[in-house]
Design a protein around this motif. Structure first.
Motif, PDB file in Angstrom:
ATOM      1  N   PRO A  35       0.816  -1.221   0.000  1.00  0.00           N
ATOM      2  CA  PRO A  35       0.000   0.000   0.000  1.00  0.00           C
ATOM      3  C   PRO A  35       0.849   1.270   0.000  1.00  0.00           C
ATOM      4  O   PRO A  35       0.327   2.361  -0.239  1.00  0.00           O
ATOM      5  N   ALA A  36       2.161   1.163   0.277  1.00  0.00           N
ATOM      6  CA  ALA A  36       3.003   2.358   0.273  1.00  0.00           C
ATOM      7  C   ALA A  36       3.268   2.840  -1.150  1.00  0.00           C
ATOM      8  O   ALA A  36       3.455   4.034  -1.375  1.00  0.00           O
ATOM      9  N   SER A  37       3.245   1.903  -2.079  1.00  0.00           N
ATOM     10  CA  SER A  37       3.482   2.289  -3.468  1.00  0.00           C
ATOM     11  C   SER A  37       2.194   2.834  -4.073  1.00  0.00           C
ATOM     12  O   SER A  37       1.119   2.289  -3.821  1.00  0.00           O
ATOM     13  N   PRO A  38       2.254   3.916  -4.847  1.00  0.00           N
ATOM     14  CA  PRO A  38       1.020   4.467  -5.438  1.00  0.00           C
ATOM     15  C   PRO A  38       0.260   3.427  -6.246  1.00  0.00           C
ATOM     16  O   PRO A  38      -0.956   3.304  -6.125  1.00  0.00           O
ATOM     17  N   PHE A  39       1.004   2.648  -7.044  1.00  0.00           N
ATOM     18  CA  PHE A  39       0.364   1.619  -7.852  1.00  0.00           C
ATOM     19  C   PHE A  39      -0.293   0.573  -6.949  1.00  0.00           C
ATOM     20  O   PHE A  39      -1.460   0.202  -7.123  1.00  0.00           O
ATOM     21  N   GLN A  41      -1.180   0.911  -3.854  1.00  0.00           N
ATOM     22  CA  GLN A  41      -2.277   1.456  -3.052  1.00  0.00           C
ATOM     23  C   GLN A  41      -3.577   1.498  -3.852  1.00  0.00           C
ATOM     24  O   GLN A  41      -4.645   1.150  -3.336  1.00  0.00           O
ATOM     25  N   LEU A  42      -3.471   1.914  -5.109  1.00  0.00           N
ATOM     26  CA  LEU A  42      -4.650   1.913  -5.974  1.00  0.00           C
ATOM     27  C   LEU A  42      -5.213   0.501  -6.101  1.00  0.00           C
ATOM     28  O   LEU A  42      -6.426   0.279  -5.976  1.00  0.00           O
ATOM     29  N   THR A  44      -4.790  -2.051  -4.073  1.00  0.00           N
ATOM     30  CA  THR A  44      -5.342  -2.515  -2.793  1.00  0.00           C
ATOM     31  C   THR A  44      -6.745  -1.965  -2.575  1.00  0.00           C
ATOM     32  O   THR A  44      -7.666  -2.686  -2.190  1.00  0.00           O
ATOM     33  N   VAL A  45      -6.898  -0.671  -2.848  1.00  0.00           N
ATOM     34  CA  VAL A  45      -8.196  -0.040  -2.602  1.00  0.00           C
ATOM     35  C   VAL A  45      -9.238  -0.600  -3.560  1.00  0.00           C
ATOM     36  O   VAL A  45     -10.364  -0.929  -3.152  1.00  0.00           O
TER      37      VAL A  45
END
Lengths: 618, 120
Positions: A35-39, A41-42, A44-45
Motif C-alpha cells: 500500500p506504500a506504493s502508489p500503484f 495502493q490503488l 489494494t483499494v
C-alpha cells in the motif's frame, strides 16, 4: 478474462490471481504491490472495494431469506410479508380499586374527587411509570361511596404524534419511536373523531372509518388507512392524531400482592382545584400488573412467522399458540383439541397448556431452587388474565371455548457425587454447582426429558471438580417403593359418549426389591410427560424414610445435595493431564464463538479480509 | 526493473511536471516512505494499520523521540522495504523549542544521506 479461473472463485483466490496477473503482465516486483506504493495502493483499494461489493451482494442474498437473515429489520420485514406482525412490546396490566379514604373529607371542597383517564402514577417496586385506564374520560369518587371502583393499571407512558392527511387513498404514516410501544393500545383520531382499529384492509367496510396498525420494520409502528372501497381516507388537511403507549415490557410485571403506588398526576375537586391523590385515596390491589412482554426476539420471529393466519381469528390450536406466544411470560405454550376422537360434543373446546417463564418471575433474592413452587404454574388470577386477554382480542370464534389445563408437578431431587481437587473450598464448590444448575434449569426448558449427562457436563467444567456423577431421585418412584405399590391410570372409551375416559387407577403391587423407575428412564434421566412439569424440589421421603427438605440445605438432605467423595492431589502431573484433557476438549470444537473467531459476523469478516491475506502472501 | 506511478503533486517540493513514472529503486523507495509518513492510519481502505499518524505521534505528550523513531521505522520496514533491501534506512526525530514555538523535525536518511525532512 483469462486470469480468472472458474475453479478459483473464493475472494482471496480471485484477488491473488489478479495480483499475479498484473505482476506478470507489467513485469513488476512483488514489493510494488504494497500500500506504500502508489500503484499498489490503488490496487489494494480497488481490490477491497471489489470485495466489499461481493460482500454486499452476498448480504443482500442472505437478507432475503428469513431463516438466514441477520438484520433485525430484514427479519421483521420478511415476516411482515407472511402477514405476521412482530410484537413491539406488551404493557403489563393489572387492576386496582380506588375509593376515598376516611381522612379525605377534610382535604378538599365538595363531594367528590375527579380523576382523569390516563392519570399517571409510579410504582416503588420497579420505579416505572404506570397509568390508570377506564372506559370514560374521567371518574368521580364520591365521599359517600365506600365501594372500591376498579380500574385498569397499565405500565407505560402515553404519547401522541400528529400528521396531516393527504386526501389520497391508502395513506400510510410511519411513527418512529425511540422505545418499544404496546402492541395493542394504539388509537387514532382524525379531526377529533376516533377511528376503529382493524387487522386487515379487507376488514374495512366501504366508507367505514377504520385504520390498520402494523409494526414497522425499524421497530416503530405504521398506520394505514383505506380507500373508498375498503374503509375511508382522511381528507386533505385533516389532523391525524396517533396515540400509543411507550412500554418497558416484562420489566413492568410485579409479583405478589403489594404495590407501592405514588400518584404523579393530581385529581380535581368540584371547584377544579388540584387534589393530591396520594392523600385522599384508599387502594385495593385486585390484580398485580402482569403479562408484560418485551419486543419480539428475531429468533422467535423466524419460528413463529409461518404460523400466522391471515384470517385473524382464534379458531384452531395453532392460532392460539401463535397468539399466546407473543407474550414472553410463558416458557411453553401448547394448545390442542380433541377432534381426533369420535366424540364431537367437545370439539369446540381448545385446551391450553401453559407453563410460565420462571425467569420473568424470579427476584434477585431467589433462584430456581427456592422460588415458590406455585410460580411454576399459573395462578387463578393469571388464568383469568389469559381468558381476559383472549376475550379482549376480539378474535375468538363465537362457538369456541377455552380451558387451561394445569400441569401436574412432578418433584425430583438431585444427588451429586464428586471428587474434588485439593485446595478448593467445598462451600464455594457447592455454591458454584448450585449457580451452574440454576442457570441450566432457568434457561433450558426441555419438554421431553432432563438428561443426567447435561448436568454432568456442566458441573465437570467447574474449576476444582475432578470427577462427578449425578443421580435424579423421583418422588413418585420413592413413594411407590416405600408403599410397595403405585397406581397406573387406565383409559378406555366410554360407549355412551365414545370419548376417552379414565376407567380406573389400577394398583400395581411391587415385588420385594423391585424398582419401577417411575419418572425416570433406563439412563436415569428425568422423563417429562405431556401434562407434567418436572421441578427440583423436596418435601417428601425416599424409600429409606430419609426426608428431603423443600430446598437445598447446608447440613442436611434437601432438593440438591452435593457429596464430596474423594480428593485429587493438585500436583504437577495431575495438572498436566488436566491441561491435556482441556486442550482435547477445545480441539473438539467446543470453543465458544467470539467476534474474533466467528466468520459470520460482519466485524470478523472485514478484519480478516482476503485482500489482506493476499498482500501478506506476496 | 521497477516501474511505479509518480505520485508527487504540483504543490510538493521536488515536483517535476514532466515525470509520470519512476523507474529506479531509490526514487521509488523515497516515494513509498513519503506515502507512509504522511498517511493517517485508516485512510487506505482495507489496510487499517497503514500510515504513521505523524501528527498524533509528535504531539503526543507521552512519547519520547526514541519511541517515535521506532514506530516510524516499523512502518517503513513493514510497507516500504523490498525483500532484497540494499539500503540502510535511518530515522531521526528531534524536538525543538524556540521562542513562541515548539516543534519537531523528522529526517529520513538513506545510506547516510538525508532524503526526506519534515518540520512540524
Amino acid at each position: 478474462m483469462s486470469f480468472f479461473s472458474k475453479t478459483r472463485l473464493k475472494a482471496s483466490q480471485l484477488f491473488y490471481d489478479a495480483f499475479e496477473f498484473l505482476q506478470r503482465t507489467y513485469d513488476q516486483a512483488a514489493e510494488v504491490f504494497t500500500p506504500a506504493s502508489p500503484f499498489g495502493q490503488l490496487l489494494t483499494v480497488v481490490a477491497n472495494l471489489g470485495e466489499l461489493i461481493f460482500y454486499y451482494i452476498e448480504a443482500v442474498a442472505t437478507e432475503l431469506n428469513i431463516t438466514r437473515a441477520r438484520n433485525i429489520e430484514s427479519i421483521y420485514g420478511l415476516s411482515r410479508l407472511t402477514g405476521h406482525d412482530p410484537t413491539r412490546g406488551i404493557s403489563a396490566q393489572g387492576v386496582i380499586g380506588l375509593r376515598l379514604n376516611t381522612k379525605a373529607g377534610n382535604l378538599f371542597s365538595g363531594d367528590y374527587v375527579q380523576i382523569l383517564n390516563g392519570a399517571k402514577l409510579e410504582v416503588g417496586q420497579n420505579g416505572l411509570t404506570y397509568f390508570i385506564k377506564f372506559d370514560s374520560d374521567y371518574i368521580r369518587l364520591e365521599k359517600t361511596n365506600k365501594q372500591f371502583i376498579n380500574v385498569e393499571l397499565i405500565q407505560g407512558e402515553i404519547e401522541t404524534q400528529t400528521f396531516t392527511g393527504s386526501g389520497l387513498p391508502l395513506q400510510s404514516y410511519n411513527l418512529t419511536t425511540k422505545e418499544p410501544t404496546d402492541q395493542y393500545m394504539v388509537t387514532v383520531t382524525v379531526d377529533g373523531e376516533m377511528w376503529k382499529k382493524v387487522d386487515s384492509l379487507y376488514d374495512m367496510g366501504p366508507g367505514r372509518k377504520d385504520f390498520m396498525c402494523k409494526t414497522s420494520v425499524n421497530g416503530g409502528l405504521s398506520i394505514f388507512f383505506g380507500n373508498n372501497q375498503f374503509g375511508y381516507l382522511p381528507p386533505l388537511g385533516s389532523i391525524i392524531t396517533v396515540t400509543y403507549v411507550k412500554t418497558r415490557g416484562s420489566a413492568g410485571n410485579i409479583g405478589g400482592k403489594n404495590l407501592d403506588i405514588k400518584f404523579v398526576d393530581p385529581g380535581t375537586d368540584y371547584l377544579g382545584q388540584e387534589v393530591d391523590l396520594n392523600e385522599v385515596l384508599s387502594l385495593n390491589i385486585v390484580r398485580n400488573p402482569n403479562f408484560g412482554s418485551n419486543s419480539e426476539d428475531p429468533v422467535f420471529t423466524r419460528l413463529i412467522a409461518p404460523y400466522q393466519s391471515n384470517s385473524f381469528v382464534l379458531a384452531n390450536p395453532n392460532n392460539y399458540i401463535y397468539y399466546l406466544s407473543k407474550y414472553d411470560s410463558f416458557s411453553f405454550v401448547d394448545a390442542y383439541n380433541t377432534k381426533d376422537d369420535k366424540y364431537v360434543s367437545d370439539d369446540n373446546i381448545i385446551y391450553l397448556f401453559l407453563i410460565p417463564d420462571i425467569n420473568k418471575k424470579i427476584t434477585s433474592d431467589k433462584d430456581y431452587f427456592n422460588v415458590p413452587l406455585e410460580e411454576f404454574t399459573l395462578t387463578e388470577d393469571e388464568k383469568n388474565q389469559v381468558y381476559e386477554i383472549l376475550n379482549k382480542s376480539g378474535r375468538q370464534v363465537v362457538t369456541a371455548e377455552v380451558r387451561i389445563n394445569d400441569p401436574i408437578v412432578k418433584k425430583y431431587a438431585i444427588n451429586i457425587v464428586t471428587r474434588w481437587i485439593e485446595g478448593y473450598d467445598k462451600d464455594q464448590l457447592v455454591t458454584a454447582i448450585r449457580n451452574t444448575l440454576n442457570d441450566y434449569f432457568l434457561k433450558v426448558n426441555r419438554r421431553d426429558r432432563i438428561p443426567r449427562s447435561d448436568l454432568i457436563s456442566l458441573i465437570e467444567d467447574i474449576p476444582g471438580i475432578d470427577s462427578v456423577n449425578v443421580f435424579f431421585i423421583s418422588e413418585e418412584n420413592e413413594n411407590a417403593i416405600r408403599n410397595g405399590f403405585y397406581f397406573v391410570p387406565v383409559y378406555g372409551v366410554d360407549p355412551a359418549t365414545d370419548q376417552r375416559v379414565l376407567i380406573e387407577n389400577k394398583k400395581i403391587v411391587l415385588i420385594e426389591g423391585e424398582d419401577p423407575q417411575l419418572g425416570l428412564d433406563e439412563f436415569g434421566d428425568i422423563i417429562i410427560g405431556s401434562d407434567d412439569i418436572a421441578v427440583i424440589r423436596g418435601g417428601w421421603q425416599d424409600r429409606n424414610g430419609t426426608y428431603f427438605e423443600e430446598t437445598p440445605v447446608k447440613n442436611g438432605i434437601g432438593s440438591l445435595n452435593v457429596f464430596f467423595k474423594n480428593v485429587t492431589a493438585a500436583n504437577l502431573y495431575n495438572k498436566t493431564q488436566q491441561e491435556r484433557f482441556n486442550e482435547l476438549k477445545r480441539n473438539k470444537g467446543t470453543t465458544i464463538a467470539t467476534s474474533n473467531n466467528a466468520r459470520a459476523t460482519n466485524t470478523g469478516r472485514l478484519l480478516d479480509n482476503s485482500t489482506q491475506k493476499v498482500i501478506k502472501n506476496l | 526493473m521497477i516501474n511505479d506511478i509518480y505520485s508527487r503533486g504540483p504543490a510538493e517540493n521536488k515536483y517535476t511536471s514532466n515525470t509520470i513514472d519512476v523507474t529506479d529503486g531509490l526514487s521509488q523507495l523515497i516515494l513509498k516512505i513519503e506515502n507512509v509518513l504522511f498517511t493517517r492510519k485508516g485512510d487506505v481502505l482495507g489496510v487499517p494499520d497503514f500510515g504513521c499518524n505523524l501528527e498524533d505521534l509528535l504531539f503526543s505528550i507521552v512519547l519520547n523521540e526514541a519511541v517515535i523513531q521506532q514506530k516510524i521505522a516499523a512502518q517503513i520496514q513493514a510497507y516500504c522495504l523490498p525483500n532484497d533491501n540494499i539500503y540502510g534506512i535511518d530515522v531521526r526525530v528531534s524536538f525543538f523549542n524556540t521562542e513562541g514555538r515548539n516543534g519537531a523535525l523528522v529526517d529520513i536518511y538513506i545510506n547516510e544521506q538525508r532524503v526526506i525532512g519534515a518540520l512540524f
